[in-house]
Scaffold this motif. Structure first.
Motif, PDB file in Angstrom:
ATOM      1  N   ALA A 142      34.149  -6.509   0.116  1.00  7.96           N
ATOM      2  CA  ALA A 142      33.549  -7.614  -0.613  1.00  7.96           C
ATOM      3  C   ALA A 142      32.040  -7.608  -0.427  1.00  7.96           C
ATOM      4  N   VAL A 143      31.365  -8.541  -1.091  1.00  8.76           N
ATOM      5  CA  VAL A 143      29.907  -8.615  -1.053  1.00  8.76           C
ATOM      6  C   VAL A 143      29.425  -8.993   0.345  1.00  8.76           C
ATOM      7  N   PRO A 144      28.636  -8.137   0.997  1.00  9.61           N
ATOM      8  CA  PRO A 144      28.073  -8.530   2.297  1.00  9.61           C
ATOM      9  C   PRO A 144      26.970  -9.568   2.103  1.00  9.61           C
ATOM     10  N   SER A 145      26.954 -10.534   2.982  1.00  5.37           N
ATOM     11  CA  SER A 145      25.946 -11.594   2.940  1.00  5.37           C
ATOM     12  C   SER A 145      25.241 -11.642   4.283  1.00  5.37           C
ATOM     13  N   TRP A 146      23.918 -11.837   4.229  1.00  5.08           N
ATOM     14  CA  TRP A 146      23.098 -11.847   5.449  1.00  5.08           C
ATOM     15  C   TRP A 146      22.346 -13.168   5.454  1.00  5.08           C
ATOM     16  N   GLU A 147      22.527 -13.946   6.495  1.00  7.45           N
ATOM     17  CA  GLU A 147      21.882 -15.255   6.510  1.00  7.45           C
ATOM     18  C   GLU A 147      21.241 -15.521   7.870  1.00  7.45           C
ATOM     19  N   GLY A 148      20.165 -16.329   7.850  1.00  7.52           N
ATOM     20  CA  GLY A 148      19.470 -16.708   9.072  1.00  7.52           C
ATOM     21  C   GLY A 148      18.629 -15.600   9.680  1.00  7.52           C
ATOM     22  N   TYR A 149      18.308 -14.568   8.923  1.00  6.71           N
ATOM     23  CA  TYR A 149      17.548 -13.438   9.450  1.00  6.71           C
ATOM     24  C   TYR A 149      16.042 -13.681   9.301  1.00  6.71           C
ATOM     25  N   SER A 150      15.259 -12.894  10.029  1.00  8.49           N
ATOM     26  CA  SER A 150      13.801 -12.907   9.895  1.00  8.49           C
ATOM     27  C   SER A 150      13.312 -11.467  10.017  1.00  8.49           C
ATOM     28  N   MET A 151      12.402 -11.069   9.135  1.00 14.70           N
ATOM     29  CA  MET A 151      11.971  -9.678   9.091  1.00 14.70           C
ATOM     30  C   MET A 151      10.506  -9.609   8.665  1.00 14.70           C
ATOM     31  N   GLU A 152       9.807  -8.604   9.186  1.00 13.75           N
ATOM     32  CA  GLU A 152       8.440  -8.355   8.742  1.00 13.75           C
ATOM     33  C   GLU A 152       8.346  -6.967   8.152  1.00 13.75           C
ATOM     34  N   PHE A 153       7.386  -6.805   7.225  1.00 17.41           N
ATOM     35  CA  PHE A 153       7.178  -5.539   6.531  1.00 17.41           C
ATOM     36  C   PHE A 153       5.705  -5.154   6.688  1.00 17.41           C
ATOM     37  N   SER A 154       5.473  -3.966   7.228  1.00 19.49           N
ATOM     38  CA  SER A 154       4.102  -3.521   7.488  1.00 19.49           C
ATOM     39  C   SER A 154       3.790  -2.249   6.722  1.00 19.49           C
ATOM     40  N   ALA A 155       2.671  -2.244   6.025  1.00 17.19           N
ATOM     41  CA  ALA A 155       2.122  -1.052   5.383  1.00 17.19           C
ATOM     42  C   ALA A 155       0.648  -0.931   5.755  1.00 17.19           C
ATOM     43  N   GLU A 156       0.338  -1.267   7.004  1.00 18.62           N
ATOM     44  CA  GLU A 156      -1.033  -1.288   7.482  1.00 18.62           C
ATOM     45  C   GLU A 156      -1.607   0.124   7.579  1.00 18.62           C
ATOM     46  N   LEU A 157      -2.923   0.197   7.476  1.00 24.73           N
ATOM     47  CA  LEU A 157      -3.641   1.430   7.767  1.00 24.73           C
ATOM     48  C   LEU A 157      -3.623   1.672   9.266  1.00 24.73           C
ATOM     49  N   ARG A 171       0.829  -1.213   0.000  1.00 21.88           N
ATOM     50  CA  ARG A 171       0.000   0.000   0.000  1.00 21.88           C
ATOM     51  C   ARG A 171       0.861   1.260   0.000  1.00 21.88           C
ATOM     52  N   ILE A 172       1.852   1.293   0.847  1.00 18.01           N
ATOM     53  CA  ILE A 172       2.802   2.396   0.933  1.00 18.01           C
ATOM     54  C   ILE A 172       4.183   1.793   1.145  1.00 18.01           C
ATOM     55  N   SER A 173       5.202   2.630   1.146  1.00 18.87           N
ATOM     56  CA  SER A 173       6.536   2.148   1.498  1.00 18.87           C
ATOM     57  C   SER A 173       6.480   1.558   2.903  1.00 18.87           C
ATOM     58  N   PRO A 174       6.848   0.286   3.077  1.00 23.35           N
ATOM     59  CA  PRO A 174       6.606  -0.394   4.354  1.00 23.35           C
ATOM     60  C   PRO A 174       7.619  -0.032   5.425  1.00 23.35           C
ATOM     61  N   SER A 175       7.251  -0.362   6.649  1.00 24.07           N
ATOM     62  CA  SER A 175       8.163  -0.252   7.787  1.00 24.07           C
ATOM     63  C   SER A 175       8.699  -1.640   8.100  1.00 24.07           C
ATOM     64  N   PRO A 176      10.010  -1.873   7.947  1.00 22.09           N
ATOM     65  CA  PRO A 176      10.568  -3.189   8.253  1.00 22.09           C
ATOM     66  C   PRO A 176      10.906  -3.322   9.731  1.00 22.09           C
ATOM     67  N   THR A 177      10.684  -4.501  10.275  1.00 22.34           N
ATOM     68  CA  THR A 177      11.061  -4.797  11.659  1.00 22.34           C
ATOM     69  C   THR A 177      11.869  -6.077  11.675  1.00 22.34           C
ATOM     70  N   LEU A 178      13.030  -6.028  12.295  1.00 22.71           N
ATOM     71  CA  LEU A 178      13.903  -7.192  12.380  1.00 22.71           C
ATOM     72  C   LEU A 178      13.421  -8.092  13.512  1.00 22.71           C
ATOM     73  N   LEU A 179      13.040  -9.320  13.191  1.00 22.82           N
ATOM     74  CA  LEU A 179      12.557 -10.270  14.190  1.00 22.82           C
ATOM     75  C   LEU A 179      13.685 -11.150  14.718  1.00 22.82           C
ATOM     76  N   VAL A 180      14.531 -11.620  13.828  1.00 24.16           N
ATOM     77  CA  VAL A 180      15.725 -12.397  14.186  1.00 24.16           C
ATOM     78  C   VAL A 180      16.891 -11.787  13.428  1.00 24.16           C
ATOM     79  N   SER A 181      17.956 -11.423  14.128  1.00 18.45           N
ATOM     80  CA  SER A 181      19.011 -10.628  13.516  1.00 18.45           C
ATOM     81  C   SER A 181      19.831 -11.386  12.490  1.00 18.45           C
ATOM     82  N   GLY A 182      20.042 -12.680  12.675  1.00 19.65           N
ATOM     83  CA  GLY A 182      20.870 -13.419  11.736  1.00 19.65           C
ATOM     84  C   GLY A 182      22.329 -13.013  11.842  1.00 19.65           C
TER      85      GLY A 182
END
Length: 355
Positions: free
Chosen positions: A340-355, A287-298
């Motif tokens: 070098a190329v950064p790599s991100w593994e084992g992470y968990s994230m949510e994205f919200s564009a709620e009203l 709906r809009i540009s979302p707000s990301p929240t990190l659930l598990v940092s990885g």
């Protein structure tokens, strides 16, 4: 009070045009149970708990449902509120995006007739309030009541709403169009104005007019809902069932989650700073540009030197609303020697564009 269903068969063109997303409560991306306020369980269903001082609860996706349905949204009391103060208020609300109900209004801005229907079940009989709050074109508000006459029994409620002649229409945008509120408990600050059965102005004293049940007063109490449908016209059609995949994609416009998986990896890049940048592709445009929240940092790694570090909360650096693609920036304390190329593994994230 609302006094029963006014039903009709579906038109020959197909199923009803329901403006409620996930009205059958089948999608629950956040999980099947939560003790949190606001969005926490069944997608698009938003719990509001205000000024309680003893209450504890769960909002749940329940397997209890009327014939033809398999899920419902449930509010379950786990610690009772011994008495209801004047400023206490608990209700479930559904927020409708403005552009989804633009057609509920005529070219001159006046409202057309429409119908809200749903299935409800509670341990308590009595009179419950329901209301619709419109913010576009000047704040407008209307309420009504319905009666649960048999405890622990599913019943269908139908509310036929007359079009509003005192408004200037609805904006065709991604903002809030309607807030539909389903009351469970309300102190006198919210009931003293009575029931406003015709469109008019809003005040807190009108918000729960006529509501006479306190769902909070016993741990045996609950309130459940499913089959929520909002449609144009004076009659309630049969509920417009759709596939799970259809509903999920609609829900992901407002929220989606990358679940934890220790084998997941995303490769990014660095710019001329200490941040890592990662491209994100949403399942559908949001709906809009979302707000990301990190659930598990990885874990961050650097293929060049086996570098790893912690990271702070991510934020959106760039976002394309049309494609649903964006750039997530994470402050990661990369030094200038780690190119070098950064790599991100084992992470968990949510994205919200709620009203």
């Amino acid at each position: 009070a609302i006094s029963g269903a006014n039903l009709t068969n579906l038109p020959a063109s197909g199923r009803a045009d329901n403006r409620i997303i996930n009205g059958a409560c089948e999608v629950a991306q956040r999980g099947t149970s939560s003790s949190a306020n606001e969005y926490g369980c069944v997608d698009r269903m938003k719990l509001s708990v205000t000024n309680t001082d003893q209450l504890a609860w769960l909002q749940k996706q329940s397997d209890d449902a009327p014939d033809g349905f398999c899920k419902s949204w449930e509010f379950d009391v786990t610690t009772a509120e011994s008495s209801l103060d004047a400023d206490e208020l608990v209700y479930m609300r559904y927020l409708v995006e403005a552009q989804d109900i633009k057609s509920f209004y005529n070219a001159n801005g006046t409202g057309k007739n429409f119908t809200l229907s749903f299935y409800v079940k509670s341990a308590q009989t009595g009179t419950y309030n329901i209301g619709i709050h419109k913010s576009d074109g000047g704040t407008r508000f209307i309420t009504n009541t319905y009666t649960i006459s048999a405890a622990n029994t599913w019943q269908r409620v139908v509310w036929n709403i007359t079009g509003d002649t005192g408004t200037t229409g609805m904006a065709f945008d991604t903002g809030q169009g309607f807030q539909i509120s389903f009351m469970m408990a309300a102190g006198t600050n919210y009931t003293s104005g009575g029931v406003q059965t015709s469109w008019g102005g809003f005040s807190n004293s009108l918000m729960a007019g006529g509501h006479a049940v306190n769902v909070l007063d016993n741990t045996n109490n609950y309130w459940k809902i499913t089959g929520i449908q909002l449609e144009l016209g004076d009659t309630a059609s049969d509920f417009a069932h759709e596939t799970y995949a259809e509903t999920l994609r609609k829900c992901q416009r407002y929220y989606w989650k990358i679940a934890q998986n220790t084998y997941r990896r995303i490769n990014g890049y660095k710019r001329g700073d200490s941040n890592a940048h990662f491209e994100i592709h949403c399942p559908v445009p949001m709906r809009i540009s979302p707000s990301p929240t990190l659930l598990v940092s990885g874990v961050f790694t650097d293929f060049q030197s086996n570098f790893n570090t912690t990271q702070s909360s991510p934020f959106v650096g760039e976002w394309n609303l049309t494609s649903g693609q964006g750039l997530i920036v994470v402050s990661s304390n990369w030094s200038s020697t780690h190119v070098a190329v950064p790599s991100w593994e084992g992470y968990s994230m949510e994205f919200s564009a709620e009203l």
